[in-house]
Design a protein around this motif. Sequence first.
Motif, short mmCIF file in Angstrom:
data_model
loop_
_atom_site.label_atom_id
_atom_site.label_comp_id
_atom_site.label_asym_id
_atom_site.label_seq_id
_atom_site.Cartn_x
_atom_site.Cartn_y
_atom_site.Cartn_z
N ASN A 1 0.81 -1.22 0.00
CA ASN A 1 0.00 0.00 0.00
C ASN A 1 0.85 1.27 0.00
N THR B 1 0.49 3.79 -3.13
CA THR B 1 -0.01 5.13 -2.82
C THR B 1 0.90 6.20 -3.39
N SER C 1 -6.12 5.07 -1.28
CA SER C 1 -4.92 4.28 -1.01
C SER C 1 -4.16 4.80 0.21
N SER D 1 -1.54 -1.13 -10.42
CA SER D 1 -2.23 -1.18 -9.13
C SER D 1 -3.23 -2.33 -9.07
N ASP E 1 -9.67 -2.19 -3.36
CA ASP E 1 -8.71 -1.40 -4.13
C ASP E 1 -8.56 -1.94 -5.56
#
Length: 307
Positions: free
Chosen positions: A26, A30, A52, A130, A163
């Motif tokens: 993460n 991010t 994120s 991602s 996510d």
Amino acid sequence: MSVVPLEDQAAERLKRSASLLSLSTNVGLTAIKIAAAVVTGSVSLASESIHSATDVIASLITFLSVRAAAAPPDEDHPYGHGKIENLAGFAESILLLLVVGYILVEAGKRLIVQTAIQQVDAGCWTMAISAVATLCVGAYVRIVARKTDSMALESNGRHILIDFCTSLGVLIALGLTKFGGWEKADAWVAIGLAIWIAVNAFFMGFQAIQQLIDRRISDDEMARIVKILDNSPGLISFHRLRTRHSGNVHYIDLHAVVPNDWTVVQGHALADQIEKRMEKDLHPARVVVHIDPFDVTKLGDATKPGP
């Protein structure tokens, strides 16, 4: 000092490694998303970046809660520290709801004041990376959560798989902008993602609350308890069966009725047998069986094993 069984130690190591993987993934994603959001000016990508960022906080909460919950029972916490994981799961659901509010506000602004997206290709590549990373890590974390029965990891795994869905949604929005010329797709996809996140946050929070208020264990697990009692020679009936969760540990206590001519040694031997069988079958579990002598006047209040 309490001695933690080797299999429990292995489970704790697995939980810590999964939570650390979640946290590091993460943090990296991010940073990439924030950079891409600045370059493209996409509201859906900016919303995903904020989402994120909360994931980093959520993963940190999970990592710390797993470590704290693994502490053995002590004088002040005789039932252990497992509910720390439940609190972590609830905290993550609150974080998601805060993200929803932010996304809706920003998407509403973008629908009113249309702004062109720049460097769409960079945004697409960012979201593709991602999506793949979150799918793999989220699936792994949920597998570990199920193996270790960790509420914190289960919430975190769902969070990461959300996510994946949001990254895929942003990728679709950027694709519609690039190839379809639909500039408002960015904002509408952001709104759709917000609704999806809100629904998942609600169910995550509900599950965490149920464990915090000591909801009984599942029907399947209750059936396994009854099956063990069914196959306990000498047991006449049982009553006051109570169950709950604390983190990943099952807590079970009940009153077992035995013939009133049994000795203390016989009653203790049966209680010990039942406790060991349940603790093995529903591991990790802590079981306490109280022995009651048969009393015909209380027979109507007892529950006979089996159908």
